[in-house]
Design a protein around this motif. Structure first.
Motif, PDB file in Angstrom:
ATOM      1  N   ALA A 148       0.811  -1.220   0.000  1.00  0.00           N
ATOM      2  CA  ALA A 148       0.000   0.000   0.000  1.00  0.00           C
ATOM      3  C   ALA A 148       0.843   1.269   0.000  1.00  0.00           C
ATOM      4  CB  ALA A 148      -0.941   0.002   1.199  1.00  0.00           C
TER       5      ALA A 148
ATOM      6  N   ALA B 181      -5.221   8.625   6.619  1.00  0.00           N
ATOM      7  CA  ALA B 181      -5.521   9.691   5.654  1.00  0.00           C
ATOM      8  C   ALA B 181      -4.778   9.431   4.351  1.00  0.00           C
ATOM      9  CB  ALA B 181      -5.147  11.046   6.240  1.00  0.00           C
ATOM     10  N   SER B 182      -3.501   9.037   4.454  1.00  0.00           N
ATOM     11  CA  SER B 182      -2.749   8.781   3.222  1.00  0.00           C
ATOM     12  C   SER B 182      -3.305   7.548   2.515  1.00  0.00           C
ATOM     13  CB  SER B 182      -1.259   8.632   3.517  1.00  0.00           C
ATOM     14  OG  SER B 182      -1.019   7.421   4.191  1.00  0.00           O
ATOM     15  N   LEU B 183      -3.858   6.605   3.285  1.00  0.00           N
ATOM     16  CA  LEU B 183      -4.400   5.380   2.679  1.00  0.00           C
ATOM     17  C   LEU B 183      -5.731   5.597   1.960  1.00  0.00           C
ATOM     18  CD1 LEU B 183      -3.531   2.616   5.299  1.00  0.00           C
ATOM     19  CD2 LEU B 183      -2.753   2.748   2.932  1.00  0.00           C
ATOM     20  N   VAL B 184      -6.402   6.729   2.207  1.00  0.00           N
ATOM     21  CA  VAL B 184      -7.591   7.005   1.395  1.00  0.00           C
ATOM     22  C   VAL B 184      -7.239   7.929   0.234  1.00  0.00           C
ATOM     23  CG1 VAL B 184      -9.276   6.615   3.236  1.00  0.00           C
ATOM     24  CG2 VAL B 184      -8.404   8.920   2.848  1.00  0.00           C
ATOM     25  N   GLY B 185      -5.961   8.244   0.074  1.00  0.00           N
ATOM     26  CA  GLY B 185      -5.552   9.016  -1.097  1.00  0.00           C
ATOM     27  C   GLY B 185      -5.285  10.488  -0.822  1.00  0.00           C
ATOM     28  N   ILE B 186      -5.207  10.863   0.471  1.00  0.00           N
ATOM     29  CA  ILE B 186      -4.933  12.264   0.797  1.00  0.00           C
ATOM     30  C   ILE B 186      -3.428  12.492   0.775  1.00  0.00           C
ATOM     31  CG2 ILE B 186      -5.061  14.011   2.629  1.00  0.00           C
ATOM     32  CD1 ILE B 186      -7.666  12.629   3.553  1.00  0.00           C
ATOM     33  N   ASN B 187      -3.007  13.550   0.089  1.00  0.00           N
ATOM     34  CA  ASN B 187      -1.602  13.942   0.124  1.00  0.00           C
ATOM     35  C   ASN B 187      -1.396  14.728   1.419  1.00  0.00           C
ATOM     36  OD1 ASN B 187       0.845  15.314  -0.115  1.00  0.00           O
ATOM     37  ND2 ASN B 187       0.695  15.373  -2.346  1.00  0.00           N
TER      38      ASN B 187
ATOM     39  N   ALA C 187       1.742   6.447  -0.499  1.00  0.00           N
ATOM     40  CA  ALA C 187       0.476   5.741  -0.286  1.00  0.00           C
ATOM     41  C   ALA C 187      -0.671   6.398  -1.058  1.00  0.00           C
ATOM     42  CB  ALA C 187       0.159   5.684   1.204  1.00  0.00           C
ATOM     43  N   ASP C 188      -0.728   7.738  -1.021  1.00  0.00           N
ATOM     44  CA  ASP C 188      -1.863   8.398  -1.687  1.00  0.00           C
ATOM     45  C   ASP C 188      -1.811   8.198  -3.204  1.00  0.00           C
ATOM     46  OD1 ASP C 188       0.370  10.337  -0.991  1.00  0.00           O
ATOM     47  OD2 ASP C 188      -0.690  11.537  -2.487  1.00  0.00           O
TER      48      ASP C 188
ATOM     49  N   ARG D  14     -14.025  19.933   1.153  1.00  0.00           N
ATOM     50  CA  ARG D  14     -13.260  18.713   0.951  1.00  0.00           C
ATOM     51  C   ARG D  14     -11.920  18.790   1.682  1.00  0.00           C
ATOM     52  NH1 ARG D  14     -11.158  15.278  -3.517  1.00  0.00           N
ATOM     53  NH2 ARG D  14      -9.415  16.657  -3.862  1.00  0.00           N
TER      54      ARG D  14
ATOM     55  N   ALA E 165      -9.585  11.026  -3.793  1.00  0.00           N
ATOM     56  CA  ALA E 165      -8.729  11.285  -4.955  1.00  0.00           C
ATOM     57  C   ALA E 165      -9.506  11.282  -6.275  1.00  0.00           C
ATOM     58  CB  ALA E 165      -7.607  10.248  -5.004  1.00  0.00           C
TER      59      ALA E 165
ATOM     60  N   VAL F 290      -3.131   4.570  -3.988  1.00  0.00           N
ATOM     61  CA  VAL F 290      -4.600   4.520  -3.956  1.00  0.00           C
ATOM     62  C   VAL F 290      -5.157   4.949  -5.311  1.00  0.00           C
ATOM     63  CG1 VAL F 290      -6.690   5.452  -2.886  1.00  0.00           C
ATOM     64  CG2 VAL F 290      -4.684   5.019  -1.486  1.00  0.00           C
ATOM     65  N   GLN F 291      -4.566   6.002  -5.864  1.00  0.00           N
ATOM     66  CA  GLN F 291      -5.060   6.512  -7.142  1.00  0.00           C
ATOM     67  C   GLN F 291      -4.835   5.532  -8.278  1.00  0.00           C
ATOM     68  OE1 GLN F 291      -3.999  10.599  -8.022  1.00  0.00           O
ATOM     69  NE2 GLN F 291      -3.969  11.076  -5.845  1.00  0.00           N
TER      70      GLN F 291
END
Lengths: 234, 320
Positions: free
Chosen positions: A48, B206-212, A70-71, B191, A103, A74-75
Motif C-alpha cells: 500500500a 488519511a494517506s491510505l484514502v488518497g490524501i496527500n 500511499a496516496d 473537501r 482522490a 490509492v489513485q
C-alpha cells in the motif's frame, strides 16, 4: 495483476519481510495466512506504500509501484483496509465514506459507488450522520470496507477483517467480500482465521517469520498436513 | 467602566483568538508548537505597513495582500524548516521552530529597523477613530448614541462616559468574527477541511484514502498564517505601533490561550483567546496593568492544574 519479487521490508535493522515473492491474478481472491508477527501486515503495508521496501520490486499490471507514496498508490487502484479498521472516529459515517473517494473527480460514478456501498451495508445508510467512533466493531469494519470501496479499487487489500468480531458478523462480512469479488475487484486477504480464508480464497500463501513457506491453490493448502497441524488446529 | 473594559477585552481577545487558532491547528495536525507563528503576526503587520506606505494601497487591500503573502510564507516555512523533520523526534522540530522565530525577528529588524513605527496615519480610514456607539450619563439620565456624542451633550460638565466603542473596535470585532466563521466553514464544509480533520485524527489512514498529507499540512499552515497576519494588521492599527518583537508578546499569550482551550481544538482556542483578552483588560483596569501577563498565565496554570486537557480538549487529544 500484482507481482512482488524479492520484497524485503525492515523496521530499522529488523527485517520483518524477507525476500517475499507473491503473484496475484486478476479477479481472484488470494489469502496470506500465518501466525502473529509473521510479517503479514508488514507485507500489506508495503504494497500500500505506507512502508518502503528495502529491496525487491512490486508491480501492478506491469508498472512498478514500489517507492510511490500511499496516496499515489490509492489513485492507481489499490486500497487497503488496515488492521484495527482505523475509521476516523470524529467524522460522520458519510464523511468517512466521502474521504474514501478523496482522490476521485468523477462525481456521477462516486454517487453510484456510494449507492452500491449502502446496498452492501444497509446499516451504514441508517447511520450516515453518526460519528464513526460511535459504531459497533462490526459496523466499523463495514465502514472501513465501504470507505476503501469508495476509491473504486481494482485490488482490495484486507488486513484481518474478522479480528475481534462475533462469528455471525464475520460470516456476514465474508459473504459481502465474496460479493465484492464477484463484481470484479481482486482481493488479497490477510487472516489469522486460516480456515475461513482458505475457504473463500482460490490461492493461498503461508508466511512464517517473514518468509513465504508454502504457496498453492487454496483447496490443496487446506488439506496440506503442515497447514492442518499449524493453522487449523488438527 | 466595567462595560468599557468588557468591550476592550473582547477586542483584544478576538485578536488573541485569531492567533491562537493558528497554533492549535498546526498542533492538531503535526503535534508541533510552531513558535514562529507569532512572527507571522508581526510580519503580517509590517507587510500591510509596507503595502500602505510604499504601494499606497487602501487599508482593506493592504490587509488582504498581507494575509495572502503570509499564507505563502507559512507554507514556505513548513516546507523549508519543518517538512524535512517530519519523521525526526519532535524535539528537533520544536527547536527548529524556536530558531525560525528568532530568524524571522532578525530579518524583520534588518528590513524595517528595530524602532517602533506608527502605521501611516493618512492611509488609515479616518472613521476608524470615530465613535460608533456610546453610552453616557448626563444629569441622572443615561443616553445611548450611535455615532459621535452630540456636541451639546459632550459639553455638559456632569457628563460621564460609561461606554464608548470606536469604529476601529467594530472593524476588529467584525473582521475577526467573519474570519472565524469562514474558518469554521472551511474546516467543516469543504473537501480540504474534511481532509484536515482526517489528518488530525489518523495521518497514516488519511494517506491510505488518497490524501496527500503534506499538501494538507501546507494548507493548514497557510490558513493559520493568514489569520495570524490579519490579527497583526488589526493590532498594528489598534495600538498604532509595530515593532519586530511584537509577535513574541502576542505569541506567548495566544499560545497560552490555545493550551487553555485545549490544544488541537479550534473552538477551544477561540474561547481561550477571548478569556485571556477579557482577563487582560479587566486585570489591567482593576488590578494593575503591570500584571497583565501574570494574570493570563495564572489563569492558564489554574485551568491546566484542574483540567490538564484544557477547557475543550479531550483526553484523546493527548496522543504521543
Amino acid at each position: 495483476m500484482l507481482e512482488l519479487r524479492g520484497v524485503t521490508t525492515a523496521y530499522g535493522l529488523l527485517e520483518a519481510v524477507k525476500g517475499v515473492d507473491i503473484s496475484i491474478r486478476d479477479g481472484e481472491i488470494a489469502c496470506l495466512i500465518g501466525a502473529n508477527g509473521a510479517g503479514k501486515s508488514t507485507t500489506l503495508l508495503t504494497i500500500a506504500g505506507v512502508l518502503r521496501p528495502l529491496r525487491g520490486t512490486i508491480a501492478l499490471e506491469g508498472h512498478r509501484i514500489d517507492g510511490l507514496s500511499a496516496d499515489n498508490i490509492v489513485q492507481r487502484g489499490v486500497s487497503l483496509v488496515p488492521e484495527g479498521r482505523r475509521i476516523f472516529p470524529d467524522l460522520t459515517v458519510a464523511e468517512n465514506l466521502s474521504l474514501g473517494a478523496y482522490a476521485r473527480r468523477d462525481r456521477a460514478a462516486i454517487a453510484n459507488d456510494l449507492e452500491w456501498v449502502f446496498g452492501l451495508f444497509p446499516h451504514l445508510a441508517e447511520r450516515k450522520g453518526q460519528k464513526g467512533g460511535t459504531l459497533s466493531g462490526g459496523e466499523q469494519q463495514m465502514l472501513a470496507i465501504g470507505r476503501a470501496l469508495m476509491a473504486h479499487p481494482r485490488l482490495l487489500l484486507l488486513d484481518e477483517p474478522s479480528l475481534g468480531l462475533a462469528p455471525r458478523i464475520v460470516e456476514q462480512i465474508f459473504e459481502i467480500l465474496v460479493e465484492i469479488n464477484r463484481r470484479g475487484t481482486t482481493l488479497f486477504l490477510v487472516e489469522q482465521n486460516a480456515h475461513l480464508a482458505l475457504t473463500v480464497a482460490q490461492t493461498g500463501y503461508v508466511m512464517e517469520t517473514g518468509r513465504i513457506v508454502l504457496h498453492d491453490r487454496a483447496d490443496r493448502l487446506i488439506k496440506h498436513p503442515q497447514v492442518r497441524s499449524a493453522y487449523l488446529g488438527e | 467602566m466595567f462595560p468599557q473594559q468588557l468591550i476592550n477585552g473582547l477586542t483584544l481577545g478576538s485578536v488573541y483568538a485569531l492567533v491562537a487558532v493558528g497554533y492549535t491547528m498546526v498542533y492538531g495536525i503535526i503535534q508541533l508548537i510552531n513558535f514562529a507563528h507569532g512572527e507571522i503576526y508581526m510580519i503580517g503587520a509590517y507587510l500591510a505597513f509596507t503595502a500602505i506606505a510604499v504601494l499606497h494601497l487602501p487599508f482593506p487591500a493592504a490587509l488582504l495582500l498581507s494575509m495572502a503573502s503570509c499564507a505563502l510564507l507559512g507554507v514556505a516555512i513548513d516546507f523549508v524548516a519543518y517538512r524535512p523533520l517530519r519523521k525526526a523526534p519532535r524535539l528537533a522540530a520544536l527547536i527548529t521552530a524556536i530558531g525560525m522565530s528568532l530568524f524571522l525577528q532578525n530579518i524583520a529588524q534588518a528590513i524595517w529597523g528595530a524602532n517602533t513605527r506608527p502605521f501611516p496615519f493618512e492611509a488609515i480610514p479616518k472613521f476608524f477613530y470615530a465613535s460608533a456607539f456610546s453610552l453616557v450619563q448626563v444629569g441622572g439620565a443615561t443616553v445611548a448614541t450611535v455615532g459621535e456624542i452630540p456636541t451639546e451633550v459632550a459639553a455638559r460638565p456632569d457628563l460621564t462616559i460609561v461606554l464608548q466603542i470606536s469604529w476601529l473596535q467594530v472593524v476588529i470585532l467584525t473582521v475577526s468574527l467573519l474570519l472565524m466563521v469562514g474558518l469554521h466553514l472551511i474546516v467543516h464544509r469543504t473537501r480540504i477541511g474534511t481532509a484536515m480533520r482526517a489528518c488530525a485524527q489518523d495521518q497514516m489512514m488519511a494517506s491510505l484514502v488518497g490524501i496527500n498529507v503534506n499538501r494538507v499540512i501546507g494548507f493548514t499552515f497557510a490558513l493559520g498564517s493568514a489569520l495570524g497576519a490579519a490579527a497583526g494588521v488589526l493590532v498594528g492599527v489598534y495600538y498604532n505601533a509595530i515593532f519586530p518583537t511584537m509577535g513574541y508578546r502576542v505569541g506567548v499569550v495566544a499560545f497560552a490561550a490555545a493550551v487553555l482551550g485545549g490544544i488541537g481544538n479550534v473552538v477551544g482556542a477561540i474561547l481561550g483567546g477571548l478569556i485571556l483578552g477579557l482577563a487582560e483588560a479587566l486585570g489591567a483596569a482593576y488590578i494593575s496593568s503591570e500584571y497583565r501577563y501574570a494574570i493570563a498565565y495564572a489563569i492558564m496554570i489554574l485551568v491546566i492544574v484542574f483540567k490538564p486537557s484544557g477547557l475543550m480538549g479531550s483526553p484523546a487529544a493527548e496522543r504521543t
